[in-house]
Design an enzyme around this catalytic site. Structure first.
Site, PDB file in Angstrom:
ATOM      1  N   GLY A  16       0.827  -1.208   0.000  1.00  0.00           N
ATOM      2  CA  GLY A  16       0.000   0.000   0.000  1.00  0.00           C
ATOM      3  C   GLY A  16       0.858   1.254   0.000  1.00  0.00           C
ATOM      4  N   GLY A  18      -0.418   4.314   0.129  1.00  0.00           N
ATOM      5  CA  GLY A  18      -1.291   5.390   0.585  1.00  0.00           C
ATOM      6  C   GLY A  18      -0.555   6.235   1.619  1.00  0.00           C
ATOM      7  N   PHE A  19      -1.326   6.904   2.481  1.00  0.00           N
ATOM      8  CA  PHE A  19      -0.709   7.817   3.448  1.00  0.00           C
ATOM      9  C   PHE A  19       0.274   7.094   4.376  1.00  0.00           C
ATOM     10  CE2 PHE A  19      -4.208  10.448   2.109  1.00  0.00           C
ATOM     11  CZ  PHE A  19      -3.643  11.708   2.123  1.00  0.00           C
ATOM     12  N   VAL A  84      -1.867  -7.623  -3.891  1.00  0.00           N
ATOM     13  CA  VAL A  84      -1.539  -8.701  -2.948  1.00  0.00           C
ATOM     14  C   VAL A  84      -2.836  -9.419  -2.607  1.00  0.00           C
ATOM     15  CG1 VAL A  84      -0.699  -9.218  -0.623  1.00  0.00           C
ATOM     16  CG2 VAL A  84       0.468  -7.511  -2.031  1.00  0.00           C
ATOM     17  N   GLU A 176     -18.485  17.985   2.213  1.00  0.00           N
ATOM     18  CA  GLU A 176     -17.635  18.688   1.248  1.00  0.00           C
ATOM     19  C   GLU A 176     -18.170  18.529  -0.174  1.00  0.00           C
ATOM     20  OE1 GLU A 176     -13.752  17.147   2.270  1.00  0.00           O
ATOM     21  OE2 GLU A 176     -13.486  18.663   3.831  1.00  0.00           O
TER      22      GLU A 176
END
Ligand SMILES: Cc1cc2nc3c(=O)[nH]c(=O)nc-3n(C[C@H](O)[C@H](O)[C@H](O)COP(=O)(O)OP(=O)(O)OC[C@H]3O[C@@H](n4cnc5c(N)ncnc54)[C@H](O)[C@@H]3O)c2cc1C
Length: 454
Positions: A16, A18-19, A84, A176
Protein backbone atom coordinates in the site's frame (compact mmCIF):
# COMPACT_ATOMS: atom_id res chain seq x y z
CA UNK A 1 16.32 -15.14 7.08
CA UNK A 2 18.66 -12.19 7.32
CA UNK A 3 19.83 -10.79 10.63
CA UNK A 4 21.94 -7.78 11.46
CA UNK A 5 25.47 -8.59 10.38
CA UNK A 6 24.37 -10.92 7.58
CA UNK A 7 25.63 -9.92 4.15
CA UNK A 8 22.11 -9.77 2.82
CA UNK A 9 20.12 -6.75 3.89
CA UNK A 10 16.76 -7.36 5.52
CA UNK A 11 13.89 -7.20 3.07
CA UNK A 12 10.88 -5.13 4.04
CA UNK A 13 7.74 -5.47 1.96
CA UNK A 14 5.22 -2.64 2.32
CA UNK A 15 1.76 -3.25 0.89
CA UNK A 16 0.00 0.00 0.00
CA UNK A 17 1.41 3.36 -1.13
CA UNK A 18 -1.29 5.39 0.59
CA UNK A 19 -0.71 7.82 3.45
CA UNK A 20 0.75 5.20 5.81
CA UNK A 21 2.79 3.07 3.40
CA UNK A 22 4.25 6.10 1.62
CA UNK A 23 5.41 7.80 4.83
CA UNK A 24 7.00 4.57 5.93
CA UNK A 25 8.83 3.99 2.65
CA UNK A 26 10.03 7.61 2.57
CA UNK A 27 11.32 7.33 6.13
CA UNK A 28 13.23 4.19 5.12
CA UNK A 29 14.90 5.82 2.10
CA UNK A 30 18.65 5.49 2.59
CA UNK A 31 18.31 3.00 5.46
CA UNK A 32 20.37 -0.23 5.30
CA UNK A 33 17.25 -2.18 4.32
CA UNK A 34 15.81 -3.37 1.01
CA UNK A 35 12.30 -1.94 0.74
CA UNK A 36 9.73 -3.17 -1.76
CA UNK A 37 6.59 -1.04 -1.99
CA UNK A 38 3.69 -2.94 -3.57
CA UNK A 39 0.50 -1.21 -4.68
CA UNK A 40 -2.10 -2.12 -7.25
CA UNK A 41 -2.19 1.51 -8.44
CA UNK A 42 0.98 3.28 -9.56
CA UNK A 43 0.18 6.56 -7.84
CA UNK A 44 -0.34 7.96 -4.40
CA UNK A 45 -3.77 9.55 -4.05
CA UNK A 46 -4.44 12.64 -1.94
CA UNK A 47 -7.97 11.63 -0.92
CA UNK A 48 -8.92 14.82 0.96
CA UNK A 49 -9.28 16.63 -2.39
CA UNK A 50 -11.00 13.79 -4.25
CA UNK A 51 -14.38 15.52 -4.02
CA UNK A 52 -12.88 18.44 -6.00
CA UNK A 53 -12.18 16.06 -8.89
CA UNK A 54 -15.74 14.74 -8.65
CA UNK A 55 -17.11 18.29 -8.69
CA UNK A 56 -15.15 19.44 -11.78
CA UNK A 57 -12.65 21.70 -10.03
CA UNK A 58 -9.38 19.74 -10.08
CA UNK A 59 -7.78 17.41 -12.58
CA UNK A 60 -6.92 13.85 -11.46
CA UNK A 61 -3.19 14.54 -11.92
CA UNK A 62 -3.41 17.43 -9.43
CA UNK A 63 -4.08 15.04 -6.56
CA UNK A 64 -2.30 11.89 -7.70
CA UNK A 65 1.46 11.46 -7.75
CA UNK A 66 3.41 8.62 -9.46
CA UNK A 67 5.01 6.40 -6.82
CA UNK A 68 8.16 5.71 -8.82
CA UNK A 69 8.88 9.43 -9.16
CA UNK A 70 8.99 9.73 -5.38
CA UNK A 71 11.77 7.18 -5.00
CA UNK A 72 13.93 8.19 -7.95
CA UNK A 73 16.78 9.09 -5.56
CA UNK A 74 16.29 6.21 -3.13
CA UNK A 75 17.97 3.13 -4.59
CA UNK A 76 17.00 0.96 -1.60
CA UNK A 77 13.27 1.53 -2.23
CA UNK A 78 11.69 -0.25 -5.18
CA UNK A 79 8.11 -0.18 -6.39
CA UNK A 80 6.06 -3.03 -7.81
CA UNK A 81 2.60 -2.66 -9.26
CA UNK A 82 0.60 -5.68 -8.09
CA UNK A 83 -2.41 -6.74 -6.08
CA UNK A 84 -1.54 -8.70 -2.95
CA UNK A 85 -4.12 -11.46 -2.61
CA UNK A 86 -2.91 -13.53 0.36
CA UNK A 87 -0.38 -13.37 3.19
CA UNK A 88 1.24 -16.36 4.90
CA UNK A 89 2.42 -14.90 8.19
CA UNK A 90 3.99 -18.20 9.34
CA UNK A 91 6.16 -18.67 6.25
CA UNK A 92 6.71 -14.95 5.78
CA UNK A 93 5.56 -14.74 2.21
CA UNK A 94 2.76 -13.16 0.29
CA UNK A 95 0.95 -13.99 -2.89
CA UNK A 96 0.29 -11.61 -5.75
CA UNK A 97 -2.60 -11.71 -8.19
CA UNK A 98 -1.45 -14.16 -10.85
CA UNK A 99 0.02 -16.51 -8.27
CA UNK A 100 3.56 -15.16 -7.90
CA UNK A 101 4.99 -15.34 -4.37
CA UNK A 102 7.20 -12.83 -2.58
CA UNK A 103 9.30 -13.55 0.51
CA UNK A 104 9.91 -10.97 3.22
CA UNK A 105 11.81 -10.52 6.45
CA UNK A 106 9.43 -7.80 7.64
CA UNK A 107 5.99 -7.01 6.32
CA UNK A 108 3.97 -3.82 6.72
CA UNK A 109 0.34 -3.96 5.64
CA UNK A 110 -1.09 -0.54 4.76
CA UNK A 111 -3.99 -1.41 2.46
CA UNK A 112 -6.37 1.24 3.81
CA UNK A 113 -10.12 0.91 3.73
CA UNK A 114 -12.95 0.27 1.32
CA UNK A 115 -16.57 1.39 1.04
CA UNK A 116 -19.02 -0.25 3.44
CA UNK A 117 -22.61 -0.57 2.25
CA UNK A 118 -23.63 -2.37 5.44
CA UNK A 119 -25.04 -5.27 3.43
CA UNK A 120 -27.63 -3.21 1.53
CA UNK A 121 -27.51 -4.78 -1.93
CA UNK A 122 -29.77 -2.23 -3.63
CA UNK A 123 -27.54 0.63 -2.50
CA UNK A 124 -24.34 -1.22 -3.41
CA UNK A 125 -25.70 -1.91 -6.90
CA UNK A 126 -26.73 1.68 -7.64
CA UNK A 127 -24.79 4.13 -5.51
CA UNK A 128 -21.82 6.04 -6.83
CA UNK A 129 -18.84 5.99 -4.47
CA UNK A 130 -16.24 8.62 -3.65
CA UNK A 131 -13.35 6.53 -2.43
CA UNK A 132 -10.86 6.42 -5.29
CA UNK A 133 -9.98 8.17 -8.54
CA UNK A 134 -12.06 6.03 -10.93
CA UNK A 135 -15.09 6.59 -8.68
CA UNK A 136 -14.53 10.36 -8.55
CA UNK A 137 -14.31 10.47 -12.35
CA UNK A 138 -17.38 8.32 -12.71
CA UNK A 139 -19.28 10.69 -10.44
CA UNK A 140 -18.07 13.74 -12.38
CA UNK A 141 -19.08 12.15 -15.69
CA UNK A 142 -22.40 11.07 -14.30
CA UNK A 143 -23.43 14.45 -12.89
CA UNK A 144 -22.35 16.31 -16.03
CA UNK A 145 -24.18 13.79 -18.23
CA UNK A 146 -27.31 14.28 -16.10
CA UNK A 147 -27.10 18.05 -16.69
CA UNK A 148 -26.73 17.54 -20.45
CA UNK A 149 -29.69 15.17 -20.55
CA UNK A 150 -31.85 17.43 -18.38
CA UNK A 151 -31.16 20.37 -20.70
CA UNK A 152 -33.34 18.81 -23.42
CA UNK A 153 -35.51 16.41 -21.47
CA UNK A 154 -39.16 17.07 -22.43
CA UNK A 155 -40.69 15.26 -19.45
CA UNK A 156 -40.80 17.54 -16.37
CA UNK A 157 -40.73 14.68 -13.84
CA UNK A 158 -37.74 13.08 -15.50
CA UNK A 159 -35.95 16.43 -15.72
CA UNK A 160 -36.43 16.86 -11.96
CA UNK A 161 -35.07 13.34 -11.35
CA UNK A 162 -31.98 14.08 -13.43
CA UNK A 163 -31.41 17.29 -11.50
CA UNK A 164 -31.69 15.70 -8.02
CA UNK A 165 -28.68 14.28 -6.20
CA UNK A 166 -29.02 12.35 -2.96
CA UNK A 167 -25.82 12.24 -0.91
CA UNK A 168 -25.69 9.75 1.95
CA UNK A 169 -23.42 10.47 4.90
CA UNK A 170 -23.01 13.72 6.80
CA UNK A 171 -19.33 13.23 7.59
CA UNK A 172 -16.61 15.41 6.01
CA UNK A 173 -16.79 13.72 2.57
CA UNK A 174 -20.59 14.08 2.26
CA UNK A 175 -20.52 17.67 3.51
CA UNK A 176 -17.63 18.69 1.25
CA UNK A 177 -19.16 17.12 -1.85
CA UNK A 178 -22.59 18.62 -1.11
CA UNK A 179 -21.06 22.10 -0.78
CA UNK A 180 -18.95 21.72 -3.92
CA UNK A 181 -21.84 20.37 -5.98
CA UNK A 182 -24.03 23.24 -4.89
CA UNK A 183 -21.35 25.71 -6.06
CA UNK A 184 -21.05 23.86 -9.37
CA UNK A 185 -24.83 23.99 -9.87
CA UNK A 186 -24.96 27.69 -9.00
CA UNK A 187 -22.26 28.36 -11.60
CA UNK A 188 -23.57 26.38 -14.54
CA UNK A 189 -27.31 26.82 -14.01
CA UNK A 190 -26.89 30.58 -14.03
CA UNK A 191 -25.99 30.91 -17.66
CA UNK A 192 -24.90 27.69 -19.32
CA UNK A 193 -27.98 25.48 -19.13
CA UNK A 194 -31.60 26.39 -19.85
CA UNK A 195 -32.60 24.89 -16.49
CA UNK A 196 -34.03 26.93 -13.59
CA UNK A 197 -31.66 27.10 -10.62
CA UNK A 198 -34.40 25.84 -8.30
CA UNK A 199 -34.49 22.53 -10.13
CA UNK A 200 -30.94 21.63 -9.05
CA UNK A 201 -31.78 19.74 -5.86
CA UNK A 202 -29.17 18.37 -3.46
CA UNK A 203 -30.38 16.22 -0.55
CA UNK A 204 -27.87 15.31 2.16
CA UNK A 205 -29.04 12.38 4.30
CA UNK A 206 -27.44 11.58 7.65
CA UNK A 207 -28.53 8.80 10.04
CA UNK A 208 -27.38 10.64 13.15
CA UNK A 209 -29.09 13.71 14.53
CA UNK A 210 -26.24 16.01 13.49
CA UNK A 211 -23.68 16.60 10.77
CA UNK A 212 -19.95 16.03 11.31
CA UNK A 213 -20.40 13.76 14.34
CA UNK A 214 -16.64 13.68 15.02
CA UNK A 215 -16.60 17.48 15.50
CA UNK A 216 -17.96 19.62 18.33
CA UNK A 217 -21.76 20.00 18.15
CA UNK A 218 -21.61 23.75 17.44
CA UNK A 219 -19.49 23.08 14.34
CA UNK A 220 -22.07 20.56 13.12
CA UNK A 221 -24.82 23.17 13.58
CA UNK A 222 -22.76 25.83 11.79
CA UNK A 223 -22.21 23.41 8.88
CA UNK A 224 -25.92 22.63 8.69
CA UNK A 225 -26.81 26.33 8.54
CA UNK A 226 -24.20 27.08 5.88
CA UNK A 227 -25.28 24.19 3.69
CA UNK A 228 -28.93 25.18 4.04
CA UNK A 229 -28.01 28.72 2.97
CA UNK A 230 -26.36 27.19 -0.11
CA UNK A 231 -29.60 25.40 -0.98
CA UNK A 232 -28.68 21.93 0.29
CA UNK A 233 -31.59 20.06 1.93
CA UNK A 234 -30.18 18.44 5.06
CA UNK A 235 -32.13 15.48 6.44
CA UNK A 236 -30.92 14.34 9.87
CA UNK A 237 -31.87 11.17 11.77
CA UNK A 238 -32.85 9.51 8.49
CA UNK A 239 -31.35 6.55 6.60
CA UNK A 240 -31.59 5.49 2.98
CA UNK A 241 -33.30 2.11 3.04
CA UNK A 242 -33.59 1.27 -0.66
CA UNK A 243 -32.11 2.52 -3.90
CA UNK A 244 -33.82 2.20 -7.26
CA UNK A 245 -32.83 3.40 -10.71
CA UNK A 246 -35.13 6.39 -10.52
CA UNK A 247 -35.77 6.94 -6.81
CA UNK A 248 -34.48 6.46 -3.30
CA UNK A 249 -36.50 5.44 -0.24
CA UNK A 250 -35.73 6.94 3.18
CA UNK A 251 -36.42 5.47 6.62
CA UNK A 252 -39.01 8.19 7.38
CA UNK A 253 -41.09 6.95 4.45
CA UNK A 254 -40.03 9.71 2.04
CA UNK A 255 -39.49 8.82 -1.60
CA UNK A 256 -36.96 11.04 -3.37
CA UNK A 257 -37.12 10.96 -7.16
CA UNK A 258 -33.49 10.93 -8.27
CA UNK A 259 -31.10 9.37 -10.71
CA UNK A 260 -28.02 10.06 -8.62
CA UNK A 261 -27.20 8.46 -5.29
CA UNK A 262 -23.79 9.21 -3.80
CA UNK A 263 -22.64 7.01 -0.94
CA UNK A 264 -20.19 8.40 1.62
CA UNK A 265 -21.70 6.81 4.71
CA UNK A 266 -19.25 4.13 5.71
CA UNK A 267 -15.91 2.45 5.29
CA UNK A 268 -14.37 -0.76 6.52
CA UNK A 269 -10.79 -1.98 6.53
CA UNK A 270 -9.50 -3.35 3.23
CA UNK A 271 -8.18 -6.80 3.98
CA UNK A 272 -6.44 -8.65 1.16
CA UNK A 273 -8.58 -11.01 -0.93
CA UNK A 274 -7.93 -13.98 1.37
CA UNK A 275 -8.52 -12.44 4.82
CA UNK A 276 -5.69 -12.81 7.31
CA UNK A 277 -6.28 -15.50 9.98
CA UNK A 278 -5.68 -13.05 12.83
CA UNK A 279 -8.08 -11.33 15.26
CA UNK A 280 -10.09 -8.52 13.70
CA UNK A 281 -11.42 -5.45 15.52
CA UNK A 282 -14.46 -3.28 14.69
CA UNK A 283 -14.91 -2.38 11.02
CA UNK A 284 -12.77 -5.31 9.90
CA UNK A 285 -9.58 -3.65 11.15
CA UNK A 286 -6.71 -5.92 12.20
CA UNK A 287 -5.98 -6.03 15.89
CA UNK A 288 -2.45 -4.80 16.56
CA UNK A 289 -0.31 -4.68 19.69
CA UNK A 290 1.20 -1.53 21.16
CA UNK A 291 4.00 -1.66 18.54
CA UNK A 292 1.47 -2.15 15.69
CA UNK A 293 2.43 -5.80 15.21
CA UNK A 294 -0.26 -8.14 13.91
CA UNK A 295 -1.55 -11.36 15.47
CA UNK A 296 1.47 -11.88 17.74
CA UNK A 297 3.86 -12.06 14.77
CA UNK A 298 7.10 -10.19 15.42
CA UNK A 299 7.72 -9.59 11.70
CA UNK A 300 4.36 -8.25 10.55
CA UNK A 301 2.81 -4.82 11.13
CA UNK A 302 -0.44 -3.15 10.14
CA UNK A 303 -0.83 0.64 9.94
CA UNK A 304 -3.41 3.22 8.91
CA UNK A 305 -7.07 2.49 8.25
CA UNK A 306 -6.38 -1.25 8.23
CA UNK A 307 -5.00 -1.27 11.78
CA UNK A 308 -7.28 -1.22 14.80
CA UNK A 309 -4.66 0.77 16.72
CA UNK A 310 -5.59 2.29 20.06
CA UNK A 311 -4.26 5.05 22.24
CA UNK A 312 -5.37 5.27 25.88
CA UNK A 313 -7.83 2.48 25.04
CA UNK A 314 -9.52 4.63 22.36
CA UNK A 315 -9.65 3.31 18.80
CA UNK A 316 -7.97 5.75 16.43
CA UNK A 317 -10.02 7.27 13.60
CA UNK A 318 -9.56 6.32 9.95
CA UNK A 319 -7.70 9.50 9.02
CA UNK A 320 -4.49 10.34 7.22
CA UNK A 321 -2.73 11.66 10.36
CA UNK A 322 -2.70 8.36 12.32
CA UNK A 323 -1.72 6.51 9.12
CA UNK A 324 1.27 8.82 8.51
CA UNK A 325 2.36 8.81 12.14
CA UNK A 326 2.17 5.02 12.27
CA UNK A 327 4.22 4.79 9.07
CA UNK A 328 6.96 6.89 10.65
CA UNK A 329 6.75 4.87 13.89
CA UNK A 330 7.27 1.53 12.13
CA UNK A 331 10.08 3.04 10.03
CA UNK A 332 11.95 3.99 13.23
CA UNK A 333 11.33 0.50 14.59
CA UNK A 334 12.78 -1.11 11.45
CA UNK A 335 15.76 1.25 11.35
CA UNK A 336 16.52 0.14 14.92
CA UNK A 337 16.26 -3.51 13.90
CA UNK A 338 18.65 -2.90 10.99
CA UNK A 339 21.12 -1.14 13.28
CA UNK A 340 21.01 -3.90 15.90
CA UNK A 341 19.31 -1.67 18.49
CA UNK A 342 16.36 -2.67 20.66
CA UNK A 343 13.37 -1.59 18.55
CA UNK A 344 11.16 -1.23 21.63
CA UNK A 345 13.49 1.19 23.38
CA UNK A 346 11.36 4.22 22.48
CA UNK A 347 8.21 2.69 23.90
CA UNK A 348 4.89 1.93 22.24
CA UNK A 349 3.13 3.97 19.58
CA UNK A 350 1.31 7.09 20.80
CA UNK A 351 -1.04 9.14 18.64
CA UNK A 352 -0.60 12.89 18.45
CA UNK A 353 -3.96 14.36 17.63
CA UNK A 354 -3.37 17.50 15.57
CA UNK A 355 -7.06 18.17 14.90
CA UNK A 356 -9.78 17.77 12.27
CA UNK A 357 -11.31 20.00 9.62
CA UNK A 358 -13.86 20.06 6.83
CA UNK A 359 -14.63 22.64 4.17
CA UNK A 360 -18.20 23.61 3.29
CA UNK A 361 -17.62 26.03 0.44
CA UNK A 362 -16.26 29.43 -0.45
CA UNK A 363 -15.07 31.20 2.73
CA UNK A 364 -16.64 28.53 4.92
CA UNK A 365 -14.97 25.67 6.75
CA UNK A 366 -14.84 24.20 10.24
CA UNK A 367 -11.63 23.25 12.03
CA UNK A 368 -10.65 22.01 15.47
CA UNK A 369 -6.95 22.53 16.03
CA UNK A 370 -5.03 22.45 19.30
CA UNK A 371 -8.13 22.97 21.43
CA UNK A 372 -9.34 25.91 19.30
CA UNK A 373 -12.20 25.97 16.82
CA UNK A 374 -12.35 27.95 13.61
CA UNK A 375 -15.25 28.64 11.28
CA UNK A 376 -15.98 30.92 8.35
CA UNK A 377 -13.19 32.60 6.42
CA UNK A 378 -10.50 31.86 9.05
CA UNK A 379 -11.45 28.16 9.12
CA UNK A 380 -11.42 28.17 5.32
CA UNK A 381 -7.95 29.80 5.17
CA UNK A 382 -6.60 27.28 7.71
CA UNK A 383 -8.10 24.42 5.70
CA UNK A 384 -6.49 25.76 2.51
CA UNK A 385 -3.03 26.12 4.02
CA UNK A 386 -3.04 22.69 5.67
CA UNK A 387 -4.12 20.95 2.47
CA UNK A 388 -1.55 22.71 0.32
CA UNK A 389 1.13 21.83 2.87
CA UNK A 390 0.31 18.12 2.85
CA UNK A 391 -0.21 17.78 -0.88
CA UNK A 392 2.69 15.90 -2.45
CA UNK A 393 4.79 17.42 -5.21
CA UNK A 394 5.64 21.02 -6.07
CA UNK A 395 3.83 20.87 -9.41
CA UNK A 396 0.67 19.55 -7.76
CA UNK A 397 0.76 22.31 -5.15
CA UNK A 398 1.20 24.94 -7.80
CA UNK A 399 -1.55 23.50 -9.99
CA UNK A 400 -4.01 23.27 -7.09
CA UNK A 401 -3.19 26.76 -5.80
CA UNK A 402 -3.60 28.22 -9.27
CA UNK A 403 -6.95 26.45 -9.78
CA UNK A 404 -8.21 27.54 -6.38
CA UNK A 405 -7.22 31.13 -7.09
CA UNK A 406 -8.90 30.95 -10.51
CA UNK A 407 -12.05 29.50 -8.96
CA UNK A 408 -12.05 32.11 -6.20
CA UNK A 409 -11.68 35.03 -8.56
CA UNK A 410 -13.69 33.76 -11.55
CA UNK A 411 -16.07 31.35 -9.75
CA UNK A 412 -15.11 28.86 -12.43
CA UNK A 413 -15.02 25.07 -12.26
CA UNK A 414 -12.82 24.40 -15.26
CA UNK A 415 -12.90 20.60 -15.56
CA UNK A 416 -16.47 20.24 -16.77
CA UNK A 417 -15.44 17.41 -19.05
CA UNK A 418 -17.36 14.21 -19.69
CA UNK A 419 -14.40 11.92 -20.25
CA UNK A 420 -14.02 8.34 -21.30
CA UNK A 421 -14.61 6.83 -17.89
CA UNK A 422 -17.32 4.21 -17.50
CA UNK A 423 -20.77 5.25 -18.65
CA UNK A 424 -22.99 6.72 -15.95
CA UNK A 425 -24.57 4.12 -13.74
CA UNK A 426 -28.21 4.48 -12.82
CA UNK A 427 -28.90 5.88 -16.24
CA UNK A 428 -30.54 3.25 -18.34
CA UNK A 429 -31.67 5.67 -21.03
CA UNK A 430 -29.99 5.44 -24.38
CA UNK A 431 -29.69 9.19 -24.81
CA UNK A 432 -27.76 9.56 -21.58
CA UNK A 433 -25.33 6.81 -22.39
CA UNK A 434 -24.81 8.31 -25.81
CA UNK A 435 -23.40 11.43 -24.17
CA UNK A 436 -20.43 9.53 -22.82
CA UNK A 437 -17.64 9.15 -25.30
CA UNK A 438 -16.66 5.55 -24.57
CA UNK A 439 -16.65 3.03 -21.78
CA UNK A 440 -13.05 1.98 -21.62
CA UNK A 441 -12.58 2.92 -17.96
CA UNK A 442 -11.10 0.57 -15.42
CA UNK A 443 -14.16 -0.08 -13.26
CA UNK A 444 -16.87 -2.55 -13.95
CA UNK A 445 -20.47 -1.48 -13.86
CA UNK A 446 -22.44 -2.78 -10.95
CA UNK A 447 -25.74 -1.29 -12.02
CA UNK A 448 -28.80 -3.43 -11.62
CA UNK A 449 -29.73 -2.19 -15.05
CA UNK A 450 -26.99 -3.35 -17.39
CA UNK A 451 -26.52 -1.25 -20.50
CA UNK A 452 -28.41 -2.59 -23.48
CA UNK A 453 -26.61 -3.49 -26.68
CA UNK A 454 -26.83 -0.69 -29.20
C1 LIG B 1 -13.00 11.03 -0.17
C2 LIG B 1 -12.12 10.93 1.04
C3 LIG B 1 -11.77 12.07 1.72
C4 LIG B 1 -10.96 12.00 2.84
N1 LIG B 1 -10.62 13.16 3.48
C5 LIG B 1 -9.79 13.11 4.52
C6 LIG B 1 -9.35 14.30 5.15
O1 LIG B 1 -9.76 15.40 4.77
N2 LIG B 1 -8.47 14.21 6.18
C7 LIG B 1 -8.00 13.00 6.62
O2 LIG B 1 -7.20 12.96 7.55
N3 LIG B 1 -8.41 11.85 6.06
C8 LIG B 1 -9.27 11.87 5.03
N4 LIG B 1 -9.67 10.71 4.43
C9 LIG B 1 -9.22 9.44 5.02
C10 LIG B 1 -7.82 9.08 4.54
O3 LIG B 1 -7.81 9.06 3.14
C11 LIG B 1 -7.44 7.71 5.08
O4 LIG B 1 -7.57 7.69 6.47
C12 LIG B 1 -6.00 7.41 4.69
O5 LIG B 1 -5.90 7.34 3.29
C13 LIG B 1 -5.53 6.09 5.29
O6 LIG B 1 -4.24 5.84 4.85
P1 LIG B 1 -3.78 4.33 4.57
O7 LIG B 1 -2.33 4.40 4.26
O8 LIG B 1 -4.23 3.46 5.68
O9 LIG B 1 -4.61 3.86 3.30
P2 LIG B 1 -4.76 4.52 1.87
O10 LIG B 1 -4.25 5.89 1.84
O11 LIG B 1 -6.17 4.29 1.47
O12 LIG B 1 -3.83 3.63 0.95
C14 LIG B 1 -4.05 2.28 0.74
C15 LIG B 1 -3.26 1.86 -0.48
O13 LIG B 1 -3.23 0.44 -0.52
C16 LIG B 1 -3.44 0.00 -1.85
N5 LIG B 1 -4.00 -1.35 -1.74
C17 LIG B 1 -5.13 -1.72 -1.09
N6 LIG B 1 -5.27 -3.06 -1.13
C18 LIG B 1 -4.22 -3.54 -1.84
C19 LIG B 1 -3.82 -4.85 -2.21
N7 LIG B 1 -4.52 -5.94 -1.85
N8 LIG B 1 -2.68 -4.99 -2.95
C20 LIG B 1 -1.97 -3.90 -3.33
N9 LIG B 1 -2.30 -2.63 -2.97
C21 LIG B 1 -3.40 -2.45 -2.24
C22 LIG B 1 -4.40 1.02 -2.43
O14 LIG B 1 -4.30 1.05 -3.85
C23 LIG B 1 -3.91 2.32 -1.78
O15 LIG B 1 -2.95 2.98 -2.57
C24 LIG B 1 -10.49 10.74 3.31
C25 LIG B 1 -10.83 9.59 2.61
C26 LIG B 1 -11.65 9.67 1.48
C27 LIG B 1 -12.00 8.43 0.74
Amino acid sequence: MGRVGDERRLRVVVVGAGFGGLQLARALAGAPLEVLLVDRQNYHLFTPLLYQVASSLLNPSDIAFPVRAMFRDAPNVRYRQAEVTAVDLERRRLELGGGERLEYDYLVLATGSTTNYFGNASIEARALGLKNLPEALELRNHSLACLEAASHEPDAAERARLMTTVIVGGGPTGVEYAGALSELMALVLDGEYPIPRALGRIVLVEAQERLLAAFRPELGRYTEERLAAMGVEVKLGVRVTEAHDDHVLLSDGTRVESRTLVWSAGVRAADVEEPLPVPHARGGRLEVDAYLRVGGFAHAFAIGDLAGARDDGKELPMLSAPAMQQGRFVARYLRDVAAGRDPERRGPYRYQDKGIMAVIGRNAAVAELGGMTFTGFVGWAVWLLVHIYFLIGFRNRLAVLWTWWWNYVRRDRPVRIISSSPPPRLLEQERLRALVVSDTGPRSLRSATPPREP
